[in-house]
Motif scaffolding. Structure first.
Motif, PDB file in Angstrom:
ATOM      1  N   ASN A  59      -4.579   3.112   7.053  1.00  0.00           N
ATOM      2  CA  ASN A  59      -5.171   2.019   7.831  1.00  0.00           C
ATOM      3  C   ASN A  59      -4.420   0.726   7.537  1.00  0.00           C
ATOM      4  O   ASN A  59      -4.124   0.421   6.389  1.00  0.00           O
ATOM      5  CB  ASN A  59      -6.659   1.835   7.477  1.00  0.00           C
ATOM      6  N   HIS A  60      -4.102  -0.027   8.579  1.00  0.00           N
ATOM      7  CA  HIS A  60      -3.440  -1.338   8.472  1.00  0.00           C
ATOM      8  C   HIS A  60      -1.952  -1.253   8.126  1.00  0.00           C
ATOM      9  O   HIS A  60      -1.316  -2.285   7.903  1.00  0.00           O
ATOM     10  CB  HIS A  60      -4.134  -2.237   7.435  1.00  0.00           C
ATOM     11  N   LEU A  61      -1.386  -0.043   8.072  1.00  0.00           N
ATOM     12  CA  LEU A  61       0.050   0.062   7.772  1.00  0.00           C
ATOM     13  C   LEU A  61       0.844   0.213   9.070  1.00  0.00           C
ATOM     14  O   LEU A  61       0.447   0.957   9.968  1.00  0.00           O
ATOM     15  CB  LEU A  61       0.331   1.270   6.874  1.00  0.00           C
ATOM     16  N   ASP A  62       1.997  -0.475   9.153  1.00  0.00           N
ATOM     17  CA  ASP A  62       2.864  -0.293  10.306  1.00  0.00           C
ATOM     18  C   ASP A  62       3.669   0.994  10.132  1.00  0.00           C
ATOM     19  O   ASP A  62       3.622   1.649   9.092  1.00  0.00           O
ATOM     20  CB  ASP A  62       3.782  -1.505  10.499  1.00  0.00           C
ATOM     21  N   MET A  63       4.412   1.358  11.177  1.00  0.00           N
ATOM     22  CA  MET A  63       5.142   2.634  11.168  1.00  0.00           C
ATOM     23  C   MET A  63       6.121   2.746  10.000  1.00  0.00           C
ATOM     24  O   MET A  63       6.197   3.768   9.322  1.00  0.00           O
ATOM     25  CB  MET A  63       5.899   2.809  12.483  1.00  0.00           C
ATOM     26  N   LEU A  64       6.891   1.668   9.770  1.00  0.00           N
ATOM     27  CA  LEU A  64       7.913   1.718   8.726  1.00  0.00           C
ATOM     28  C   LEU A  64       7.292   1.849   7.347  1.00  0.00           C
ATOM     29  O   LEU A  64       7.767   2.620   6.504  1.00  0.00           O
ATOM     30  CB  LEU A  64       8.804   0.471   8.796  1.00  0.00           C
ATOM     31  N   THR A  65       6.213   1.083   7.091  1.00  0.00           N
ATOM     32  CA  THR A  65       5.562   1.150   5.784  1.00  0.00           C
ATOM     33  C   THR A  65       4.895   2.509   5.599  1.00  0.00           C
ATOM     34  O   THR A  65       4.898   3.082   4.506  1.00  0.00           O
ATOM     35  CB  THR A  65       4.523   0.019   5.630  1.00  0.00           C
ATOM     36  N   LYS A  66       4.345   3.054   6.693  1.00  0.00           N
ATOM     37  CA  LYS A  66       3.736   4.385   6.621  1.00  0.00           C
ATOM     38  C   LYS A  66       4.780   5.437   6.247  1.00  0.00           C
ATOM     39  O   LYS A  66       4.528   6.320   5.419  1.00  0.00           O
ATOM     40  CB  LYS A  66       3.091   4.730   7.962  1.00  0.00           C
ATOM     41  N   GLU A  67       5.974   5.341   6.858  1.00  0.00           N
ATOM     42  CA  GLU A  67       7.044   6.287   6.542  1.00  0.00           C
ATOM     43  C   GLU A  67       7.470   6.154   5.086  1.00  0.00           C
ATOM     44  O   GLU A  67       7.758   7.143   4.412  1.00  0.00           O
ATOM     45  CB  GLU A  67       8.250   6.060   7.467  1.00  0.00           C
ATOM     46  N   GLU A  68       7.532   4.894   4.567  1.00  0.00           N
ATOM     47  CA  GLU A  68       7.877   4.669   3.168  1.00  0.00           C
ATOM     48  C   GLU A  68       6.823   5.281   2.253  1.00  0.00           C
ATOM     49  O   GLU A  68       7.144   5.884   1.226  1.00  0.00           O
ATOM     50  CB  GLU A  68       8.003   3.157   2.905  1.00  0.00           C
ATOM     51  N   LEU A  69       5.536   5.115   2.621  1.00  0.00           N
ATOM     52  CA  LEU A  69       4.454   5.699   1.820  1.00  0.00           C
ATOM     53  C   LEU A  69       4.554   7.222   1.826  1.00  0.00           C
ATOM     54  O   LEU A  69       4.383   7.867   0.786  1.00  0.00           O
ATOM     55  CB  LEU A  69       3.097   5.249   2.367  1.00  0.00           C
ATOM     56  N   ILE A  70       4.853   7.800   2.988  1.00  0.00           N
ATOM     57  CA  ILE A  70       5.003   9.255   3.086  1.00  0.00           C
ATOM     58  C   ILE A  70       6.109   9.738   2.150  1.00  0.00           C
ATOM     59  O   ILE A  70       5.931  10.690   1.384  1.00  0.00           O
ATOM     60  CB  ILE A  70       5.296   9.675   4.549  1.00  0.00           C
ATOM     61  N   ASP A  71       7.268   9.065   2.201  1.00  0.00           N
ATOM     62  CA  ASP A  71       8.396   9.455   1.339  1.00  0.00           C
ATOM     63  C   ASP A  71       8.018   9.348  -0.136  1.00  0.00           C
ATOM     64  O   ASP A  71       8.370  10.214  -0.950  1.00  0.00           O
ATOM     65  CB  ASP A  71       9.613   8.574   1.629  1.00  0.00           C
ATOM     66  N   SER A  72       7.292   8.276  -0.483  1.00  0.00           N
ATOM     67  CA  SER A  72       6.898   8.063  -1.875  1.00  0.00           C
ATOM     68  C   SER A  72       5.923   9.132  -2.346  1.00  0.00           C
ATOM     69  O   SER A  72       6.057   9.675  -3.451  1.00  0.00           O
ATOM     70  CB  SER A  72       6.272   6.673  -2.031  1.00  0.00           C
TER      71      SER A  72
END
Length: 407
Positions: free
Chosen positions: A337-350
């Motif tokens: 929630n509240h994350l943009d696409m790029l930050t979401k992708e970074e979170l997924i990778d992490s």
């Protein structure tokens, strides 16, 4: 037939006949949002404008909404970070990037491929133009002083002037500025938590007979409709509540972190820097500045007051703090929630690289498919345990269950 249409729409959004007489103020924020949505769909405007329509909707409602909107006769303009939802609905994408609007025909996957293709084409053209400019400038500088070649040099000047009028700017790929690095102890394959014949709830069970073993390195996604018991189950796992029946056994000591669904609702009059200095007094000022820089906070940003931050900024603060604790197991309740696409992708990778164990509550199907290797799905007061991705579970188990139930 308006009463029938209202009944049908409200039931699709999870409301019961006994709810119809309740005052709207007595419903939760998420339920009120669903009411507003139902009303909007009943009006059937020519143009439907939706801003993050899947936020706060459970997975069953999201999937019903997708099916409904696919056959919607009007036009739909929507803002969304839900990749599955975009792929299901969009036939055109407007991207705002680097102060430009670009139009792409197709769904998100098509857009993603075309964006990369356009970038490579622009970069190739930019390099070709720059090479031609250098070549023309060299010719002009070398031959202009020679009387025999002055006319040729002047021709090159005209050519250079025409070329410079049509030069394109150097293209840049928009990359995420956030660098999430979640550390945790390696306990891969070790049995950490045993959940046997567990029933959860309050006066009566919400879900019965939950059986699950969590191993080191497992990434478990918990999914289901709103109010089915997902957060209640998390509270049982965290020992904030006791199961109505069964046992939850922790087989080893674990350092556990928990990001609540309302985790971004942190409130403080402190600046971001003061917030971290207060919680991590042993960190040097420079170490705090360096750490916050990994979460896209500049030196000036560090002086912003927590209470004045946007939802996305607050989420970055929450993750920046979370990673400093080196948890063995992390519980995440709706982390995208509240994350943009790029930050979401970074979170997924992490999270893919995180060597501890995860328990995630989420309605974001793309996020779950990318991160989890095990699924616990709640519906109709029962639970399904599944090894694999949600998309496979829906196709192999859930669709068949819903089909049998309706027969």
């Amino acid at each position: 037939d308006y009463r029938y249409k209202i009944d049908m729409m409200l039931s699709k959004f999870g409301f019961y006949k006994e709810d119809f007489a309740r005052p709207i103020a007595s419903f939760s924020g998420g339920e009120r949002m669903k009411m507003a949505f139902a009303k909007l769909l009943l009006i059937k405007p020519n143009l439907l404008v939706l801003d993050e329509p899947t936020n706060h909707l459970d997975i069953a409602t999201i999937e019903w909404l997708e099916t409904y909107l696919k056959t919607y006769e009007g036009s739909i303009l929507f803002v969304s970070h839900d990749r599955y939802f975009i792929n299901s609905l969009a036939n055109k994408i407007l991207e705002i990037d680097q102060k430009r609007v670009e139009v792409y025909v197709g769904d998100y996957d098509k857009y993603s491929a075309l964006k990369k293709e356009r970038y490579e084409q622009r970069l190739k053209l930019y390099k070709s133009q720059q090479k031609e400019v250098e070549k023309l400038k060299w010719f002009i500088n070398f031959y202009m002083p020679k009387p025999r070649f002055v006319s040729r040099a002047h021709d090159r000047e005209k050519k250079l002037a025409r070329l410079e009028k049509n030069l394109i700017d150097k293209p840049y790929e928009t990359k995420n500025k956030v660098n999430i690095n979640i550390q945790g102890s390696i306990r891969k394959g070790k049995r950490l938590v045993e959940i046997k014949e567990v029933s959860i709830g309050y006066d009566k069970p919400l879900i019965s007979d939950i059986n699950l073993t969590i191993f080191g390195g497992d990434k478990v996604a918990i999914m289901g409709q709103n109010g089915c018991g997902k957060t209640t189950f998390i509270k049982n796992l965290l020992k904030e509540m006791k199961p109505l029946k069964g046992r939850i056994d922790y087989l080893t000591n674990l350092n556990i972190g928990y990001l609540k669904q309302d985790g971004i609702n942190i409130s403080s009059k402190q600046t971001i820097f003061e917030f971290f200095k207060d919680r991590f007094p042993l960190m040097s000022d420079q170490a705090i500045y360096d750490h916050l820089g990994k979460y896209a906070f500049s030196f000036e940003d560090d002086q912003k007051v927590i209470d004045n931050l946007s939802g996305g900024e607050r989420m970055r603060v929450v993750f920046a703090e979370l990673v400093l604790h080196n948890y063995d197991m992390i519980f995440l309740d709706e982390p995208t929630n509240h994350l943009d696409m790029l930050t979401k992708e970074e979170l997924i990778d992490s999270l893919k690289e995180y060597e501890g164990s995860l328990v995630i509550v989420s309605h974001d199907r793309y996020f779950v498919d990318q991160v989890s290797n095990k699924l616990l799905y709640f519906t109709d007061h029962i639970s399904f345990t599944y090894e694999g991705r949600y998309s496979s579970f829906k196709e192999e188990v859930l669709d068949e269950y819903e089909k049998e139930k309706s027969e």
